[in-house]
Write an enzyme that holds these catalytic residues in place. Structure first.
Site, mmCIF file in Angstrom:
data_model
loop_
_atom_site.group_PDB
_atom_site.id
_atom_site.type_symbol
_atom_site.label_atom_id
_atom_site.label_comp_id
_atom_site.label_asym_id
_atom_site.label_seq_id
_atom_site.Cartn_x
_atom_site.Cartn_y
_atom_site.Cartn_z
ATOM 1 N N GLY A 46 0.793 -1.225 0.000
ATOM 2 C CA GLY A 46 0.000 0.000 0.000
ATOM 3 C C GLY A 46 0.820 1.267 0.000
ATOM 4 O O GLY A 46 0.403 2.283 0.557
ATOM 5 N N TYR A 134 32.727 -2.259 4.377
ATOM 6 C CA TYR A 134 31.334 -2.115 4.810
ATOM 7 C C TYR A 134 31.262 -1.544 6.228
ATOM 8 O O TYR A 134 30.501 -0.620 6.501
ATOM 9 C CB TYR A 134 30.624 -3.466 4.740
ATOM 10 N N ALA A 136 33.524 0.216 7.730
ATOM 11 C CA ALA A 136 33.998 1.597 7.701
ATOM 12 C C ALA A 136 32.916 2.541 7.193
ATOM 13 O O ALA A 136 32.751 3.652 7.703
ATOM 14 C CB ALA A 136 35.243 1.689 6.816
ATOM 15 N N ALA A 137 32.176 2.102 6.183
ATOM 16 C CA ALA A 137 31.098 2.940 5.651
ATOM 17 C C ALA A 137 30.002 3.147 6.690
ATOM 18 O O ALA A 137 29.478 4.263 6.845
ATOM 19 C CB ALA A 137 30.524 2.301 4.384
ATOM 20 N N LYS A 138 29.651 2.106 7.413
ATOM 21 C CA LYS A 138 28.604 2.248 8.419
ATOM 22 C C LYS A 138 29.086 3.092 9.610
ATOM 23 O O LYS A 138 28.288 3.800 10.241
ATOM 24 C CB LYS A 138 28.133 0.875 8.882
ATOM 25 N N ILE A 167 20.467 -10.237 10.513
ATOM 26 C CA ILE A 167 19.040 -10.234 10.204
ATOM 27 C C ILE A 167 18.779 -11.235 9.090
ATOM 28 O O ILE A 167 19.397 -11.164 8.019
ATOM 29 C CB ILE A 167 18.557 -8.835 9.750
#
Length: 230
Positions: A46, A134, A136-138, A167
């Site tokens: 929706g 990854y 380092a980017a976060k 997850i």
């Protein structure tokens, strides 16, 4: 009605976030690069779909005509692991996918933010525990968000990071998760289970609610205790 934009909203965590916000009565736009995936997800939950590459400044600018004129909630979910032909290209691609996407979309929509708007960017446990380009980017996402909170705070706008651990039921690992690796990650949690997109979506929904107005500049872990927020 409050409006929301969720980048990377066609699958996994982004889709779960968008669905949760729709369920809470928001008018939601989901964005991403794959128009067919977006349209299918939007029809099912929706929402409305607007396809563009959030890492491309020209595409972001072109998409503004289709995005809400007033934005109450922005969720920067676009990102993930990025490949490259060599070390330099891999690091640049990962930074672009996880940091530049959030910065470009936030900057483009900032003039449209309502008073008391909410900005949530999806980080990762890797931002505190390592993880190459990854992680380092976060980590950069966390630093950028801390500055953003003060930049927008005078308007009652909050900016936070939600930082998931492992997850399941997402495209993140691209089918590369082994049973042994899965059990190792679950074994690092205090509650003995993997996280779900719904776990992240519920946390984001709270942070984007009117009740969360005094929580800003924070990193909220959703990882079952795998990395304690101390």
């Amino acid at each position: 009605m409050r409006t929301a934009v969720v980048t990377g909203g066609g699958t996994g965590i982004g889709r779960a976030i968008a669905a949760e916000l729709v369920a809470r009565g928001l008018d939601v736009v989901i964005t991403g690069r794959r128009e067919d995936v977006l349209e299918a997800a939007a029809a099912e939950i929706g929402a409305r779909a607007v396809a563009f590459d959030a890492a491309d400044p020209d595409q972001v600018d072109a998409a503004l005509a289709e995005l809400p004129s007033t934005v109450d909630v922005l969720v920067n979910n676009a990102g993930g692991l990025a490949g490259g032909d060599d070390l330099k290209s891999q690091w640049l691609a990962t930074y672009e996918a996880n940091v530049i996407t959030a910065v470009l979309v936030t900057a483009a929509l900032e003039p449209r933010f309502a008073e008391q708007a909410r900005v949530v960017t999806i980080g990762s446990i890797a931002g505190r525990r390592g993880g190459g380009s990854y992680g380092a980017a976060k980590a950069a996402v966390e630093a950028w968000t801390a500055e953003l909170a003060f930049k927008l705070g005078g308007r009652g706008i909050t900016a936070n990071v939600v930082s998931p651990g492992y997850i399941e039921d997402t495209e993140f690992f691209g089918g590369g998760m082994t049973d042994q690796r899965r059990q190792t990650l679950i074994g690092q949690t205090a509650n003995g289970r993997a996280g779900t997109p719904a776990d992240v979506a519920a946390t984001v929904a709270f942070l984007t609610s009117p009740e969360a107005g005094h929580i800003t500049g924070q990193v909220i872990p959703v990882n079952g205790g795998a990395h304690l927020a101390r």
